[in-house]
Design a protein around this motif. Structure first.
Motif, mmCIF file in Angstrom:
data_model
loop_
_atom_site.group_PDB
_atom_site.id
_atom_site.type_symbol
_atom_site.label_atom_id
_atom_site.label_comp_id
_atom_site.label_asym_id
_atom_site.label_seq_id
_atom_site.Cartn_x
_atom_site.Cartn_y
_atom_site.Cartn_z
ATOM 1 N N PHE A 64 -0.846 -3.179 -6.116
ATOM 2 C CA PHE A 64 -1.051 -3.107 -4.673
ATOM 3 C C PHE A 64 -2.532 -3.094 -4.318
ATOM 4 C CE2 PHE A 64 3.267 -1.483 -5.034
ATOM 5 C CZ PHE A 64 3.895 -2.185 -4.010
ATOM 6 N N TYR A 73 -5.184 -3.032 -0.772
ATOM 7 C CA TYR A 73 -5.141 -2.527 0.600
ATOM 8 C C TYR A 73 -6.069 -3.334 1.510
ATOM 9 C CZ TYR A 73 -2.316 1.104 -1.315
ATOM 10 O OH TYR A 73 -1.287 1.757 -1.929
ATOM 11 N N ALA A 98 3.850 -4.018 3.978
ATOM 12 C CA ALA A 98 3.349 -4.624 2.746
ATOM 13 C C ALA A 98 4.063 -5.947 2.522
ATOM 14 C CB ALA A 98 3.573 -3.705 1.546
ATOM 15 N N VAL A 107 -1.060 -4.590 1.175
ATOM 16 C CA VAL A 107 -0.664 -3.438 1.970
ATOM 17 C C VAL A 107 -1.548 -3.305 3.206
ATOM 18 C CG1 VAL A 107 -0.332 -0.925 1.954
ATOM 19 C CG2 VAL A 107 0.056 -2.250 -0.135
ATOM 20 N N GLY A 124 -0.431 2.496 4.304
ATOM 21 C CA GLY A 124 -0.257 2.644 2.865
ATOM 22 C C GLY A 124 -0.594 4.026 2.353
#
Length: 132
Positions: free
Chosen positions: A16, A18, A45, A59, A64
């Motif tokens: 993941f 951001y 996401a 995300v 998040g």
């Protein structure tokens, strides 16, 4: 009492990242990188498939578990069979911070790097020997 690790196979791997602008990140990974969207988590996401078993999750940092940060100590690396074709393609896309092609004989790769729209570094590499 020791509890053994579950022995069932893993189903999915997701890294993941951001973003402040999730739509812009999704467009880059879809339109430039060609990664298909496989899971849309309601605008929070976007899970994009890199290859079988490997995914990147984009995300919205406002929703998040982490927030966007200026420093990006993360690199997303994709191994390909033709790094020269990828270099020509990425160069034509006008991405930011595109490096020159480089060779690292110690680890057996030819590669280049560039940044996504919010500064995460991507490396596209090709093995130069069978054990790399």
């Amino acid at each position: 009492m020791t509890i053994p690790r579950p022995d069932s196979p893993n189903e999915l791997a997701i890294t993941f990242l951001y973003y402040r602008d999730l739509a812009r990140a999704e467009a880059f990974y879809r339109d430039v990188m060609g990664f298909p969207l496989v899971i849309d988590q309601g605008g929070l996401a976007k899970i994009m498939r890199i290859c079988d078993g490997a995914h990147v999750g984009l995300v919205d940092e406002a929703h998040g578990m982490h927030t966007w940060a200026e420093t990006r100590p993360v690199q997303l690396c994709v191994r390909v069979p033709d790094v020269d074709a990828w270099y020509a393609y990425i160069e034509a896309q006008g991405v930011e911070s595109l490096s020159r092609m480089f060779v690292n004989d110690k680890i057996g790769i030819r590669a280049f790097v560039f940044d996504d729209p919010e500064g995460y570094q991507l490396e596209i590499q090709q093995a130069t020997r069978a054990d790399a």
